[in-house]
Motif scaffolding. Sequence first.
Motif, PDB file in Angstrom:
ATOM      1  N   ASP A 126      -7.262 -49.908   0.906  1.00 18.16           N
ATOM      2  CA  ASP A 126      -8.407 -49.579   1.757  1.00 18.16           C
ATOM      3  C   ASP A 126      -9.701 -49.463   0.952  1.00 18.16           C
ATOM      4  OD1 ASP A 126      -7.573 -47.218   0.576  1.00 18.16           O
ATOM      5  OD2 ASP A 126      -8.264 -45.968   2.222  1.00 18.16           O
ATOM      6  N   LYS A 127      -9.590 -49.359  -0.372  1.00 18.50           N
ATOM      7  CA  LYS A 127     -10.780 -49.312  -1.218  1.00 18.50           C
ATOM      8  C   LYS A 127     -11.351 -50.710  -1.440  1.00 18.50           C
ATOM      9  CE  LYS A 127     -10.667 -46.703  -4.866  1.00 18.50           C
ATOM     10  NZ  LYS A 127     -10.326 -46.198  -6.238  1.00 18.50           N
ATOM     11  N   ASN A 128     -10.471 -51.695  -1.629  1.00 18.30           N
ATOM     12  CA  ASN A 128     -10.901 -53.047  -1.967  1.00 18.30           C
ATOM     13  C   ASN A 128     -11.032 -53.975  -0.769  1.00 18.30           C
ATOM     14  OD1 ASN A 128     -10.870 -52.363  -4.730  1.00 18.30           O
ATOM     15  ND2 ASN A 128      -8.677 -52.789  -4.865  1.00 18.30           N
ATOM     16  N   SER A 129     -10.418 -53.615   0.347  1.00 14.35           N
ATOM     17  CA  SER A 129     -10.455 -54.478   1.536  1.00 14.35           C
ATOM     18  C   SER A 129     -11.737 -54.251   2.326  1.00 14.35           C
ATOM     19  CB  SER A 129      -9.242 -54.184   2.419  1.00 14.35           C
ATOM     20  OG  SER A 129      -8.040 -54.376   1.699  1.00 14.35           O
ATOM     21  N   THR A 130     -12.161 -55.292   3.037  1.00 11.24           N
ATOM     22  CA  THR A 130     -13.360 -55.197   3.866  1.00 11.24           C
ATOM     23  C   THR A 130     -13.010 -55.484   5.318  1.00 11.24           C
ATOM     24  OG1 THR A 130     -13.903 -57.530   3.441  1.00 11.24           O
ATOM     25  CG2 THR A 130     -14.892 -55.877   1.989  1.00 11.24           C
ATOM     26  N   MET A 131     -13.789 -54.915   6.212  1.00 12.34           N
ATOM     27  CA  MET A 131     -13.509 -55.101   7.635  1.00 12.34           C
ATOM     28  C   MET A 131     -14.795 -55.195   8.440  1.00 12.34           C
ATOM     29  SD  MET A 131     -12.302 -51.246   8.810  1.00 12.34           S
ATOM     30  CE  MET A 131     -12.497 -51.514  10.586  1.00 12.34           C
ATOM     31  N   THR A 132     -14.657 -55.793   9.612  1.00  8.26           N
ATOM     32  CA  THR A 132     -15.730 -55.844  10.597  1.00  8.26           C
ATOM     33  C   THR A 132     -15.151 -55.411  11.931  1.00  8.26           C
ATOM     34  OG1 THR A 132     -16.881 -57.665   9.480  1.00  8.26           O
ATOM     35  CG2 THR A 132     -17.399 -57.305  11.796  1.00  8.26           C
ATOM     36  N   MET A 133     -15.812 -54.466  12.582  1.00 15.68           N
ATOM     37  CA  MET A 133     -15.393 -54.031  13.910  1.00 15.68           C
ATOM     38  C   MET A 133     -16.651 -53.797  14.734  1.00 15.68           C
ATOM     39  SD  MET A 133     -12.368 -51.386  14.977  1.00 15.68           S
ATOM     40  CE  MET A 133     -13.032 -49.877  14.317  1.00 15.68           C
ATOM     41  N   GLY A 134     -16.793 -54.554  15.816  1.00 14.28           N
ATOM     42  CA  GLY A 134     -18.032 -54.506  16.576  1.00 14.28           C
ATOM     43  C   GLY A 134     -19.161 -55.039  15.717  1.00 14.28           C
ATOM     44  N   ASN A 135     -20.241 -54.290  15.618  1.00 17.28           N
ATOM     45  CA  ASN A 135     -21.384 -54.713  14.795  1.00 17.28           C
ATOM     46  C   ASN A 135     -21.412 -54.012  13.440  1.00 17.28           C
ATOM     47  OD1 ASN A 135     -22.043 -52.140  15.584  1.00 17.28           O
ATOM     48  ND2 ASN A 135     -24.052 -52.658  16.436  1.00 17.28           N
ATOM     49  N   LYS A 136     -20.275 -53.418  13.053  1.00 15.19           N
ATOM     50  CA  LYS A 136     -20.202 -52.700  11.785  1.00 15.19           C
ATOM     51  C   LYS A 136     -19.348 -53.483  10.792  1.00 15.19           C
ATOM     52  CE  LYS A 136     -20.366 -48.232  14.201  1.00 15.19           C
ATOM     53  NZ  LYS A 136     -21.697 -47.816  13.776  1.00 15.19           N
ATOM     54  N   SER A 137     -19.824 -53.615   9.557  1.00 12.50           N
ATOM     55  CA  SER A 137     -19.086 -54.283   8.489  1.00 12.50           C
ATOM     56  C   SER A 137     -19.165 -53.437   7.226  1.00 12.50           C
ATOM     57  CB  SER A 137     -19.655 -55.680   8.213  1.00 12.50           C
ATOM     58  OG  SER A 137     -19.519 -56.522   9.335  1.00 12.50           O
ATOM     59  N   GLY A 138     -18.094 -53.463   6.446  1.00 12.11           N
ATOM     60  CA  GLY A 138     -18.087 -52.706   5.199  1.00 12.11           C
ATOM     61  C   GLY A 138     -16.676 -52.538   4.681  1.00 12.11           C
ATOM     62  N   ALA A 139     -16.518 -51.695   3.669  1.00 12.63           N
ATOM     63  CA  ALA A 139     -15.199 -51.413   3.116  1.00 12.63           C
ATOM     64  C   ALA A 139     -14.361 -50.636   4.125  1.00 12.63           C
ATOM     65  CB  ALA A 139     -15.335 -50.617   1.821  1.00 12.63           C
ATOM     66  N   VAL A 140     -13.070 -50.929   4.139  1.00  9.63           N
ATOM     67  CA  VAL A 140     -12.165 -50.216   5.042  1.00  9.63           C
ATOM     68  C   VAL A 140     -12.258 -48.709   4.813  1.00  9.63           C
ATOM     69  CG1 VAL A 140      -9.736 -49.812   5.603  1.00  9.63           C
ATOM     70  CG2 VAL A 140     -10.568 -52.145   5.317  1.00  9.63           C
ATOM     71  N   LYS A 141     -12.346 -48.295   3.557  1.00  5.54           N
ATOM     72  CA  LYS A 141     -12.379 -46.869   3.230  1.00  5.54           C
ATOM     73  C   LYS A 141     -13.598 -46.163   3.812  1.00  5.54           C
ATOM     74  CE  LYS A 141     -14.828 -47.216  -1.200  1.00  5.54           C
ATOM     75  NZ  LYS A 141     -15.972 -46.376  -0.809  1.00  5.54           N
ATOM     76  N   ASP A 142     -14.664 -46.942   4.111  1.00  4.57           N
ATOM     77  CA  ASP A 142     -15.888 -46.355   4.670  1.00  4.57           C
ATOM     78  C   ASP A 142     -15.915 -46.393   6.200  1.00  4.57           C
ATOM     79  OD1 ASP A 142     -16.931 -45.836   2.112  1.00  4.57           O
ATOM     80  OD2 ASP A 142     -17.740 -47.872   1.967  1.00  4.57           O
ATOM     81  N   LEU A 143     -15.339 -47.431   6.782  1.00  5.48           N
ATOM     82  CA  LEU A 143     -15.370 -47.567   8.240  1.00  5.48           C
ATOM     83  C   LEU A 143     -14.174 -46.901   8.912  1.00  5.48           C
ATOM     84  CD1 LEU A 143     -16.643 -51.235   8.744  1.00  5.48           C
ATOM     85  CD2 LEU A 143     -17.943 -49.101   8.550  1.00  5.48           C
ATOM     86  N   LEU A 144     -13.099 -46.710   8.153  1.00  3.25           N
ATOM     87  CA  LEU A 144     -11.923 -45.990   8.658  1.00  3.25           C
ATOM     88  C   LEU A 144     -11.536 -45.000   7.560  1.00  3.25           C
ATOM     89  CD1 LEU A 144     -10.112 -46.033  11.194  1.00  3.25           C
ATOM     90  CD2 LEU A 144      -8.569 -47.563   9.973  1.00  3.25           C
ATOM     91  N   LYS A 145     -12.368 -43.979   7.434  1.00  5.02           N
ATOM     92  CA  LYS A 145     -12.306 -43.117   6.254  1.00  5.02           C
ATOM     93  C   LYS A 145     -11.382 -41.921   6.458  1.00  5.02           C
ATOM     94  CE  LYS A 145     -16.466 -40.602   7.724  1.00  5.02           C
ATOM     95  NZ  LYS A 145     -17.859 -40.238   7.373  1.00  5.02           N
ATOM     96  N   LYS A 146     -10.882 -41.408   5.333  1.00  2.00           N
ATOM     97  CA  LYS A 146     -10.057 -40.207   5.364  1.00  2.00           C
ATOM     98  C   LYS A 146     -10.927 -39.003   5.708  1.00  2.00           C
ATOM     99  CE  LYS A 146      -6.539 -41.579   2.001  1.00  2.00           C
ATOM    100  NZ  LYS A 146      -5.860 -41.202   0.735  1.00  2.00           N
TER     101      LYS A 146
END
Length: 223
Positions: free
Chosen positions: A109-129
Amino acid sequence: MPFTPDSTMLIRSREYGDGSEYDLSSTSSTIIPDHYVKRLWRRHTLLIGNGGTGRTIQFINKDENSNDRSVAYSTTEEGNLLRILTGGYGEGGTEIARVLWSGSGRSIDKNSTMTMGNKSGAVKDLLKKSNRMSTSRIFVGPDGLEYKWKVISVGNDPAFPETTYKTLYVKDSQHPVATTSRLTRRDGNMNEEAYPIYIAERGIRIQSWIVASLVILEKIQTS
């Protein structure tokens, strides 16, 4: 004296189960909380592509109308690309989210990237602990509110739970927004579904985000 359920509960359509959950004399009977108005099935993973190199998961409608068994959402995973779409695999549905996986284990989740809706960024930031040691994950919905997936363990030993499920919360709702808890015996039919997703009225407007975030969280936890 006639049975009167609590005002927060409602016996719903038998389409939610096999009917046994409405037998009040049964020790296994369950009344589904009134705030859950939508139910999806998460079916088992299927192989796709040439030689079965890819995978897809289907989420099936299971509404009170027993004629509705359409595919509400599906995923495709080929190589390191995961896509979550409306409709079934190969139907050309709208893309809800995508993840480009990188790394493994704790680093995924640190190195992977994702886009959901109009948001893009690292998984760890968009689906954070929610905190460093927590298994809970937080995402900001399209309405700007923070939603938290909390992992619930069932059993007397927290280190070795009998089972787990996930429940979604938001601060401005007195009830959970969604859950993968098996609320009826029908939810235990492993030949047809891996788990159910119950969605409250409050979650209907973001149900695509509920499904997408759950799929991504599940991938992180199994990597």
